[in-house]
Design a protein around this motif. Structure first.
Motif, PDB file in Angstrom:
ATOM      1  N   ARG A  97     -23.039  -0.417  14.723  1.00  0.00           N
ATOM      2  CA  ARG A  97     -23.733   0.760  15.230  1.00  0.00           C
ATOM      3  C   ARG A  97     -24.649   1.371  14.174  1.00  0.00           C
ATOM      4  O   ARG A  97     -25.818   1.615  14.404  1.00  0.00           O
ATOM      5  CB  ARG A  97     -22.732   1.807  15.731  1.00  0.00           C
ATOM      6  CG  ARG A  97     -23.402   3.044  16.325  1.00  0.00           C
ATOM      7  CD  ARG A  97     -22.410   4.111  16.751  1.00  0.00           C
ATOM      8  NE  ARG A  97     -21.511   4.522  15.680  1.00  0.00           N
ATOM      9  CZ  ARG A  97     -21.815   5.401  14.729  1.00  0.00           C
ATOM     10  NH1 ARG A  97     -22.989   5.977  14.710  1.00  0.00           N
ATOM     11  NH2 ARG A  97     -20.946   5.705  13.787  1.00  0.00           N
ATOM     12  N   SER A  98     -24.107   1.628  12.971  1.00  0.00           N
ATOM     13  CA  SER A  98     -24.880   2.365  11.968  1.00  0.00           C
ATOM     14  C   SER A  98     -25.066   1.620  10.647  1.00  0.00           C
ATOM     15  O   SER A  98     -25.747   2.117   9.765  1.00  0.00           O
ATOM     16  CB  SER A  98     -24.184   3.696  11.670  1.00  0.00           C
ATOM     17  OG  SER A  98     -22.922   3.452  11.074  1.00  0.00           O
ATOM     18  N   GLY A  99     -24.452   0.475  10.504  1.00  0.00           N
ATOM     19  CA  GLY A  99     -24.562  -0.291   9.266  1.00  0.00           C
ATOM     20  C   GLY A  99     -23.334  -0.215   8.381  1.00  0.00           C
ATOM     21  O   GLY A  99     -23.219  -0.981   7.427  1.00  0.00           O
ATOM     22  N   ASN A 100     -22.413   0.695   8.666  1.00  0.00           N
ATOM     23  CA  ASN A 100     -21.220   0.828   7.823  1.00  0.00           C
ATOM     24  C   ASN A 100     -20.272  -0.357   7.963  1.00  0.00           C
ATOM     25  O   ASN A 100     -19.884  -0.973   6.978  1.00  0.00           O
ATOM     26  CB  ASN A 100     -20.484   2.136   8.124  1.00  0.00           C
ATOM     27  CG  ASN A 100     -21.256   3.347   7.668  1.00  0.00           C
ATOM     28  OD1 ASN A 100     -21.987   3.298   6.691  1.00  0.00           O
ATOM     29  ND2 ASN A 100     -21.122   4.432   8.388  1.00  0.00           N
ATOM     30  N   ARG A 101     -19.876  -0.657   9.189  1.00  0.00           N
ATOM     31  CA  ARG A 101     -18.935  -1.768   9.394  1.00  0.00           C
ATOM     32  C   ARG A 101     -19.551  -3.107   9.036  1.00  0.00           C
ATOM     33  O   ARG A 101     -18.906  -3.955   8.421  1.00  0.00           O
ATOM     34  CB  ARG A 101     -18.431  -1.789  10.845  1.00  0.00           C
ATOM     35  CG  ARG A 101     -17.468  -0.654  11.155  1.00  0.00           C
ATOM     36  CD  ARG A 101     -17.117  -0.633  12.627  1.00  0.00           C
ATOM     37  NE  ARG A 101     -18.285  -0.134  13.356  1.00  0.00           N
ATOM     38  CZ  ARG A 101     -18.409  -0.100  14.679  1.00  0.00           C
ATOM     39  NH1 ARG A 101     -17.436  -0.558  15.438  1.00  0.00           N
ATOM     40  NH2 ARG A 101     -19.481   0.384  15.243  1.00  0.00           N
TER      41      ARG A 101
END
Length: 146
Positions: A97-101
């Motif tokens: 979704r946002s690049g974190n995982r």
């Protein structure tokens, strides 16, 4: 420790740093260029609920890494990834979704497993959507999507 032992330890550390694989962050334009110029394997690691909410990047493969509780089975996931890869050196681009995982999974692949050619969309599908890029529409009928 003697000088010879210290030298060997330093050489070993230095050589491992030189050969260490790295996760490479991609912006939306970089990912677009990569899709046009290579056979990159795009893996969407989000959950089914997230795929339904936003759709997925065209030609990406849905391969959930974390479940809704944040747990994962790395061995099973890696076996599925291996089935999708056309060659050991094929570039793999991770999307969440946002690049974190995708950053966490990418670092795991690159730094802990030594996998080369690992990339991730640095701001996830959110950046893709904000840039006005097309997605494969969410599937209204779950049975037909599987």
């Amino acid at each position: 420790m003697n000088i010879k032992t210290i030298s060997i330890v330093i050489l070993a550390l230095f050589s491992s740093l030189l050969s260490a694989a790295e996760l490479i962050d991609l912006s939306v334009p970089q990912l677009q260029a990569m899709r046009q110029n290579s056979e990159a394997l795009i893996i969407d690691i989000r959950t089914e609920k997230e795929w339904q909410a936003t759709g997925t990047l065209p030609a990406s493969h849905k391969l959930q890494f974390f479940n809704a509780s944040g747990d994962y089975d790395a061995e099973k996931w890696l076996a599925e990834l291996k089935k999708l890869k056309s060659s050991p050196d094929q570039p793999v681009v991770l999307v969440c979704r946002s690049g974190n995982r995708s950053g966490m999974v990418g670092n795991f692949l690159a730094k802990q497993l030594g996998m080369k050619n690992v990339y991730h969309l640095s701001s996830g599908i959110e950046s893709w959507l904000q840039a006005g890029q097309e997605v494969d529409a969410p599937c209204p009928n779950k049975v037909a999507c599987k």
